[in-house]
Write a protein that holds these residues in place. Structure first.
Motif, PDB file in Angstrom:
ATOM      1  N   GLY A  73       7.440  81.126  44.288  1.00 18.99           N
ATOM      2  CA  GLY A  73       7.259  79.928  44.822  1.00 18.99           C
ATOM      3  C   GLY A  73       8.358  79.433  45.637  1.00 18.99           C
ATOM      4  N   ILE A  74       9.738  79.861  45.652  1.00 19.48           N
ATOM      5  CA  ILE A  74      10.723  79.653  46.494  1.00 19.48           C
ATOM      6  C   ILE A  74      11.202  80.412  47.412  1.00 19.48           C
ATOM      7  CG2 ILE A  74      13.200  78.773  46.039  1.00 19.48           C
ATOM      8  CD1 ILE A  74      12.759  78.094  43.430  1.00 19.48           C
ATOM      9  N   THR A  75      11.036  79.889  48.830  1.00 18.75           N
ATOM     10  CA  THR A  75      11.258  80.925  49.877  1.00 18.75           C
ATOM     11  C   THR A  75      12.905  80.842  50.075  1.00 18.75           C
ATOM     12  OG1 THR A  75      11.353  78.923  51.529  1.00 18.75           O
ATOM     13  CG2 THR A  75       9.238  80.362  51.101  1.00 18.75           C
ATOM     14  N   GLU A  76      13.296  81.666  51.132  1.00 19.60           N
ATOM     15  CA  GLU A  76      14.851  81.760  51.158  1.00 19.60           C
ATOM     16  C   GLU A  76      15.389  80.492  51.872  1.00 19.60           C
ATOM     17  OE1 GLU A  76      17.982  84.332  53.586  1.00 19.60           O
ATOM     18  OE2 GLU A  76      16.360  85.615  52.562  1.00 19.60           O
ATOM     19  N   THR A  77      14.476  79.878  52.685  1.00 15.96           N
ATOM     20  CA  THR A  77      14.800  78.279  53.371  1.00 15.96           C
ATOM     21  C   THR A  77      14.762  77.276  52.105  1.00 15.96           C
ATOM     22  OG1 THR A  77      13.907  79.301  55.451  1.00 15.96           O
ATOM     23  CG2 THR A  77      13.767  76.817  55.040  1.00 15.96           C
ATOM     24  N   LYS A  78      13.684  77.396  51.365  1.00 15.08           N
ATOM     25  CA  LYS A  78      13.583  76.423  50.323  1.00 15.08           C
ATOM     26  C   LYS A  78      14.935  76.467  49.438  1.00 15.08           C
ATOM     27  CE  LYS A  78      11.561  73.436  47.940  1.00 15.08           C
ATOM     28  NZ  LYS A  78      11.404  71.856  48.720  1.00 15.08           N
ATOM     29  N   ALA A  79      15.212  77.867  49.090  1.00 15.29           N
ATOM     30  CA  ALA A  79      16.634  77.860  48.297  1.00 15.29           C
ATOM     31  C   ALA A  79      17.681  77.264  48.830  1.00 15.29           C
ATOM     32  CB  ALA A  79      16.521  79.398  47.963  1.00 15.29           C
ATOM     33  N   LEU A  80      17.961  77.639  50.150  1.00 13.48           N
ATOM     34  CA  LEU A  80      19.169  76.848  50.803  1.00 13.48           C
ATOM     35  C   LEU A  80      19.018  75.602  50.691  1.00 13.48           C
ATOM     36  CD1 LEU A  80      19.284  79.545  53.847  1.00 13.48           C
ATOM     37  CD2 LEU A  80      20.955  79.334  51.603  1.00 13.48           C
ATOM     38  N   GLU A  81      17.709  74.734  50.947  1.00 13.16           N
ATOM     39  CA  GLU A  81      17.783  73.530  50.838  1.00 13.16           C
ATOM     40  C   GLU A  81      18.084  72.936  49.355  1.00 13.16           C
ATOM     41  OE1 GLU A  81      13.532  72.719  52.181  1.00 13.16           O
ATOM     42  OE2 GLU A  81      14.092  73.206  54.250  1.00 13.16           O
ATOM     43  N   ILE A  82      17.389  73.663  48.633  1.00 14.05           N
ATOM     44  CA  ILE A  82      17.748  73.187  47.097  1.00 14.05           C
ATOM     45  C   ILE A  82      19.275  73.238  46.716  1.00 14.05           C
ATOM     46  CG2 ILE A  82      17.340  73.730  44.734  1.00 14.05           C
ATOM     47  CD1 ILE A  82      14.531  74.591  45.468  1.00 14.05           C
ATOM     48  N   SER A  83      19.979  74.260  47.166  1.00 10.21           N
ATOM     49  CA  SER A  83      21.404  74.159  46.941  1.00 10.21           C
ATOM     50  C   SER A  83      22.074  73.316  47.778  1.00 10.21           C
ATOM     51  CB  SER A  83      21.934  75.541  47.375  1.00 10.21           C
ATOM     52  OG  SER A  83      23.400  75.704  47.368  1.00 10.21           O
ATOM     53  N   GLN A  84      21.769  72.944  48.991  1.00 12.58           N
ATOM     54  CA  GLN A  84      22.581  71.757  49.929  1.00 12.58           C
ATOM     55  C   GLN A  84      22.266  70.490  49.280  1.00 12.58           C
ATOM     56  OE1 GLN A  84      21.260  72.082  54.117  1.00 12.58           O
ATOM     57  NE2 GLN A  84      22.341  70.215  54.572  1.00 12.58           N
ATOM     58  N   GLU A  85      20.817  70.249  48.775  1.00 13.11           N
ATOM     59  CA  GLU A  85      20.682  68.926  48.287  1.00 13.11           C
ATOM     60  C   GLU A  85      21.527  68.953  46.898  1.00 13.11           C
ATOM     61  OE1 GLU A  85      17.061  65.656  47.635  1.00 13.11           O
ATOM     62  OE2 GLU A  85      16.733  67.517  48.790  1.00 13.11           O
ATOM     63  N   PHE A  86      21.596  69.753  46.324  1.00 14.90           N
ATOM     64  CA  PHE A  86      22.147  69.659  44.949  1.00 14.90           C
ATOM     65  C   PHE A  86      23.778  69.419  45.047  1.00 14.90           C
ATOM     66  CE2 PHE A  86      24.947  71.896  41.508  1.00 14.90           C
ATOM     67  CZ  PHE A  86      24.386  71.348  40.295  1.00 14.90           C
ATOM     68  N   ASN A  87      24.318  70.254  45.943  1.00 18.16           N
ATOM     69  CA  ASN A  87      25.809  70.104  46.435  1.00 18.16           C
ATOM     70  C   ASN A  87      26.046  68.560  47.106  1.00 18.16           C
ATOM     71  OD1 ASN A  87      26.822  72.717  45.367  1.00 18.16           O
ATOM     72  ND2 ASN A  87      25.869  73.554  47.132  1.00 18.16           N
ATOM     73  N   GLU A  88      25.151  67.826  47.932  1.00 18.43           N
ATOM     74  CA  GLU A  88      25.389  66.890  48.465  1.00 18.43           C
ATOM     75  C   GLU A  88      25.452  65.820  47.417  1.00 18.43           C
ATOM     76  OE1 GLU A  88      22.528  66.389  51.345  1.00 18.43           O
ATOM     77  OE2 GLU A  88      23.443  67.575  52.704  1.00 18.43           O
ATOM     78  N   LYS A  89      24.403  65.776  46.527  1.00 18.42           N
ATOM     79  CA  LYS A  89      24.155  64.994  45.602  1.00 18.42           C
ATOM     80  C   LYS A  89      25.744  65.042  44.444  1.00 18.42           C
ATOM     81  CE  LYS A  89      19.791  63.598  45.729  1.00 18.42           C
ATOM     82  NZ  LYS A  89      19.550  63.390  47.257  1.00 18.42           N
ATOM     83  N   TRP A  90      26.132  66.185  44.172  1.00 21.66           N
ATOM     84  CA  TRP A  90      27.097  66.360  43.327  1.00 21.66           C
ATOM     85  C   TRP A  90      28.343  65.802  44.006  1.00 21.66           C
ATOM     86  CZ3 TRP A  90      27.580  66.309  38.550  1.00 21.66           C
ATOM     87  CH2 TRP A  90      28.612  66.662  37.934  1.00 21.66           C
TER      88      TRP A  90
END
Length: 158
Positions: free
Chosen positions: A122-139
């Motif tokens: 259920g997690i595409t490569e594009t989605k994986a990068l989006e999740i990571s980017q948002e996690f890092n931005e929040k942090w």
């Protein structure tokens, strides 16, 4: 006094000045916390400095003088943090799959190896990068807020 724990529920949060009333879960108890907490979300792990007070109508509360966001210290806390809705596309089921799969490596994967997330159903490569980017931005935002909070508290003590 210093306590550590996780926001389990936000009861009230003023959008203008970030005055917050929330349920805070420590290893010992669940307590009501009150104070100015900008950018907090359900599931956030915090270190709080303050004191317990007895409010005449609402009882025992922890009044916050200073706070710091900390990384969740258990896998359960990390799962609650990720499931809290702060990262678009990551709800309770996805958070559980991520934490169950990567265990103690979860934060490292989110920050530095997001492509590994795409191995989960259920997690595409594009989605994986989006999740990571948002996690890092929040942090990163939290690091800035925490840094500035130290100056606010220093100024009020003068």
């Amino acid at each position: 006094m210093e306590i550590k724990g996780q926001i389990s529920e936000i009861i009230y949060q003023n959008e203008v000045n970030s005055y917050t009333i929330a349920e805070f879960e420590t290893k010992e108890e669940i307590t009501t916390i009150v104070g100015y907490l900008p950018f907090i979300n359900k599931g956030d792990s915090l270190k709080l400095v303050g004191s317990f007070i007895n409010h005449q109508d609402y009882g025992r509360q922890f009044k916050i003088q200073m706070f710091e966001k900390i990384m969740p210290e258990t896998l359960e806390a990390l799962e609650k943090y990720l499931a809290g809705g702060i990262i678009k596309g990551v709800g309770p089921a996805t958070a559980k799959r991520i934490v169950n799969n990567f265990k103690e490596e979860t934060i490292s994967v989110l920050k530095f190896e997001p492509e590994r997330l795409s191995n989960l159903k259920g997690i595409t490569e594009t989605k994986a990068l989006e999740i990571s980017q948002e996690f890092n931005e929040k942090w990163e935002l939290w690091q800035i807020v925490g840094f500035l909070e130290k100056f606010r508290n220093y100024r009020t003590k003068l």
